[in-house]
Design a protein around this motif. Structure first.
Motif, PDB file in Angstrom:
ATOM      1  N   MET A   1       1.565   1.504   3.246  1.00 13.72           N
ATOM      2  CA  MET A   1       1.760   0.672   2.087  1.00 13.72           C
ATOM      3  C   MET A   1       0.133   0.556   1.456  1.00 13.72           C
ATOM      4  SD  MET A   1       4.286  -1.921   0.196  1.00 13.72           S
ATOM      5  CE  MET A   1       4.218  -2.813   1.737  1.00 13.72           C
ATOM      6  N   ALA A   2      -0.311   1.066   0.404  1.00 13.41           N
ATOM      7  CA  ALA A   2      -1.490   0.909  -0.058  1.00 13.41           C
ATOM      8  C   ALA A   2      -1.650  -0.159  -1.329  1.00 13.41           C
ATOM      9  CB  ALA A   2      -2.239   2.091  -0.857  1.00 13.41           C
ATOM     10  N   ASP A   3      -2.678  -0.811  -1.387  1.00 11.34           N
ATOM     11  CA  ASP A   3      -2.633  -2.038  -2.404  1.00 11.34           C
ATOM     12  C   ASP A   3      -2.992  -1.330  -3.827  1.00 11.34           C
ATOM     13  OD1 ASP A   3      -2.187  -3.981  -0.595  1.00 11.34           O
ATOM     14  OD2 ASP A   3      -3.936  -4.347   0.000  1.00 11.34           O
ATOM     15  N   ASN A   4      -3.949  -0.584  -3.797  1.00 13.89           N
ATOM     16  CA  ASN A   4      -4.288   0.149  -4.992  1.00 13.89           C
ATOM     17  C   ASN A   4      -4.319   1.590  -5.059  1.00 13.89           C
ATOM     18  OD1 ASN A   4      -4.867  -2.629  -6.227  1.00 13.89           O
ATOM     19  ND2 ASN A   4      -7.251  -2.595  -5.292  1.00 13.89           N
TER      20      ASN A   4
ATOM     21  N   GLU B   1       4.996  -3.832 -20.564  1.00 15.26           N
ATOM     22  CA  GLU B   1       4.660  -5.225 -20.939  1.00 15.26           C
ATOM     23  C   GLU B   1       4.314  -5.871 -19.637  1.00 15.26           C
ATOM     24  OE1 GLU B   1       8.926  -7.093 -21.642  1.00 15.26           O
ATOM     25  OE2 GLU B   1       8.370  -6.019 -23.230  1.00 15.26           O
ATOM     26  N   ARG B   2       3.821  -7.164 -19.697  1.00 15.37           N
ATOM     27  CA  ARG B   2       3.605  -7.912 -18.678  1.00 15.37           C
ATOM     28  C   ARG B   2       5.093  -8.062 -17.536  1.00 15.37           C
ATOM     29  NH1 ARG B   2      -1.471 -10.287 -18.647  1.00 15.37           N
ATOM     30  NH2 ARG B   2      -0.590 -11.658 -17.012  1.00 15.37           N
ATOM     31  N   VAL B   3       4.691  -7.935 -16.431  1.00 12.69           N
ATOM     32  CA  VAL B   3       5.670  -8.394 -15.452  1.00 12.69           C
ATOM     33  C   VAL B   3       5.348  -9.600 -14.304  1.00 12.69           C
ATOM     34  CG1 VAL B   3       6.470  -5.900 -14.926  1.00 12.69           C
ATOM     35  CG2 VAL B   3       4.750  -6.988 -13.512  1.00 12.69           C
ATOM     36  N   MET B   4       6.290 -10.302 -14.070  1.00 11.94           N
ATOM     37  CA  MET B   4       6.276 -11.415 -13.186  1.00 11.94           C
ATOM     38  C   MET B   4       5.748 -11.030 -11.816  1.00 11.94           C
ATOM     39  SD  MET B   4       9.780 -13.504 -13.970  1.00 11.94           S
ATOM     40  CE  MET B   4       9.020 -15.072 -13.193  1.00 11.94           C
ATOM     41  N   ASP B   5       6.211 -10.394 -11.307  1.00 17.31           N
ATOM     42  CA  ASP B   5       5.568 -10.056  -9.842  1.00 17.31           C
ATOM     43  C   ASP B   5       5.753  -8.403  -9.504  1.00 17.31           C
ATOM     44  OD1 ASP B   5       4.323 -10.502  -7.187  1.00 17.31           O
ATOM     45  OD2 ASP B   5       6.170 -11.463  -6.510  1.00 17.31           O
ATOM     46  N   ALA B   6       5.066  -7.895  -8.769  1.00 16.46           N
ATOM     47  CA  ALA B   6       5.217  -6.430  -7.928  1.00 16.46           C
ATOM     48  C   ALA B   6       4.762  -6.497  -6.488  1.00 16.46           C
ATOM     49  CB  ALA B   6       4.152  -5.498  -8.776  1.00 16.46           C
ATOM     50  N   GLU B   7       5.481  -5.537  -6.044  1.00 12.87           N
ATOM     51  CA  GLU B   7       5.242  -5.371  -4.358  1.00 12.87           C
ATOM     52  C   GLU B   7       4.118  -4.122  -4.376  1.00 12.87           C
ATOM     53  OE1 GLU B   7       9.198  -4.117  -3.034  1.00 12.87           O
ATOM     54  OE2 GLU B   7       9.924  -6.173  -2.874  1.00 12.87           O
ATOM     55  N   GLY B   8       4.105  -3.496  -3.300  1.00 12.17           N
ATOM     56  CA  GLY B   8       2.938  -2.693  -2.827  1.00 12.17           C
ATOM     57  C   GLY B   8       3.262  -1.523  -3.432  1.00 12.17           C
ATOM     58  N   ILE B   9       2.499  -0.548  -3.809  1.00 10.36           N
ATOM     59  CA  ILE B   9       2.647   0.884  -4.283  1.00 10.36           C
ATOM     60  C   ILE B   9       2.621   1.829  -2.927  1.00 10.36           C
ATOM     61  CG2 ILE B   9       1.399   2.733  -5.543  1.00 10.36           C
ATOM     62  CD1 ILE B   9      -0.486   0.548  -6.681  1.00 10.36           C
ATOM     63  N   GLU B  10       3.915   2.713  -3.298  1.00 12.87           N
ATOM     64  CA  GLU B  10       4.167   3.473  -2.255  1.00 12.87           C
ATOM     65  C   GLU B  10       4.212   4.952  -3.072  1.00 12.87           C
ATOM     66  OE1 GLU B  10       7.553   2.571  -0.259  1.00 12.87           O
ATOM     67  OE2 GLU B  10       7.281   0.434  -0.015  1.00 12.87           O
TER      68      GLU B  10
ATOM     69  N   CYS C   1       4.178  17.538 -15.037  1.00 16.54           N
ATOM     70  CA  CYS C   1       2.915  18.189 -14.817  1.00 16.54           C
ATOM     71  C   CYS C   1       2.872  18.594 -13.037  1.00 16.54           C
ATOM     72  CB  CYS C   1       1.695  17.446 -15.070  1.00 16.54           C
ATOM     73  SG  CYS C   1       1.298  16.108 -13.905  1.00 16.54           S
ATOM     74  N   GLY C   2       3.873  18.156 -12.526  1.00 17.97           N
ATOM     75  CA  GLY C   2       3.953  18.741 -11.063  1.00 17.97           C
ATOM     76  C   GLY C   2       3.076  17.717 -10.095  1.00 17.97           C
ATOM     77  N   GLY C   3       2.309  16.653 -10.607  1.00 15.35           N
ATOM     78  CA  GLY C   3       1.421  16.199 -10.013  1.00 15.35           C
ATOM     79  C   GLY C   3       2.077  15.061  -9.120  1.00 15.35           C
ATOM     80  N   ASP C   4       1.379  14.081  -8.085  1.00 15.08           N
ATOM     81  CA  ASP C   4       1.978  13.358  -7.383  1.00 15.08           C
ATOM     82  C   ASP C   4       2.436  12.065  -8.012  1.00 15.08           C
ATOM     83  OD1 ASP C   4       1.334  14.768  -5.127  1.00 15.08           O
ATOM     84  OD2 ASP C   4      -0.580  13.899  -4.955  1.00 15.08           O
ATOM     85  N   VAL C   5       3.766  11.553  -7.456  1.00 21.13           N
ATOM     86  CA  VAL C   5       4.209  10.494  -8.161  1.00 21.13           C
ATOM     87  C   VAL C   5       4.291   9.195  -7.040  1.00 21.13           C
ATOM     88  CG1 VAL C   5       6.671   9.347  -9.048  1.00 21.13           C
ATOM     89  CG2 VAL C   5       5.718  11.769  -9.695  1.00 21.13           C
ATOM     90  N   VAL C   6       3.736   8.024  -7.704  1.00 22.29           N
ATOM     91  CA  VAL C   6       4.228   6.876  -6.739  1.00 22.29           C
ATOM     92  C   VAL C   6       5.210   5.971  -7.219  1.00 22.29           C
ATOM     93  CG1 VAL C   6       1.352   6.904  -6.383  1.00 22.29           C
ATOM     94  CG2 VAL C   6       2.115   5.839  -8.425  1.00 22.29           C
ATOM     95  N   SER C   7       5.394   5.088  -6.467  1.00 25.16           N
ATOM     96  CA  SER C   7       6.167   4.166  -6.982  1.00 25.16           C
ATOM     97  C   SER C   7       6.040   2.641  -6.636  1.00 25.16           C
ATOM     98  CB  SER C   7       7.695   4.137  -6.274  1.00 25.16           C
ATOM     99  OG  SER C   7       7.638   4.231  -4.760  1.00 25.16           O
ATOM    100  N   VAL C   8       6.645   1.712  -7.575  1.00 26.78           N
ATOM    101  CA  VAL C   8       6.575   0.258  -7.299  1.00 26.78           C
ATOM    102  C   VAL C   8       7.674  -0.572  -7.685  1.00 26.78           C
ATOM    103  CG1 VAL C   8       5.430   0.191  -9.631  1.00 26.78           C
ATOM    104  CG2 VAL C   8       4.701  -1.725  -7.717  1.00 26.78           C
ATOM    105  N   GLY C   9       7.910  -1.550  -6.870  1.00 27.15           N
ATOM    106  CA  GLY C   9       9.096  -2.235  -7.112  1.00 27.15           C
ATOM    107  C   GLY C   9       8.720  -3.644  -7.807  1.00 27.15           C
TER     108      GLY C   9
END
Length: 74
Positions: free
Chosen positions: A1-4, A24-33, A42-50
């Motif tokens: 899991m990467a931070d940035n 808009e602003r969020v309260m908290d977020a987990e790591g980017i995956e 566009c067929g590019g890479d997709v990342v997710s965040v909870g």
């Protein structure tokens, strides 16, 4: 899991990525995956965040690293 990650040419934190998806602003977020699918635009890479848009909700946001496409999964 990467931070940035680089998204649309900018380095973003998990919280900033969540804010790009939410609009808009969020309260908290987990790591980017890495999401296991490509961008439908566009067929590019997709990342997710909870993240928590409010104290009572948790959603998963998906964002293309190349274009402006994003979506959320409640």
């Amino acid at each position: 899991m990467a931070d940035n990650r680089v998204v649309e040419g900018r380095m973003v934190t998990p919280k900033k990525l969540a804010e790009l998806v939410e609009g808009e602003r969020v309260m908290d977020a987990e790591g980017i995956e890495d999401a296991d699918h490509d961008c439908p635009e566009c067929g590019g890479d997709v990342v997710s965040v909870g993240y928590m848009p409010s104290v009572t909700a948790f959603v998963t946001g998906y964002k293309c690293q190349e274009c402006s496409w994003s979506e959320r999964d409640d």
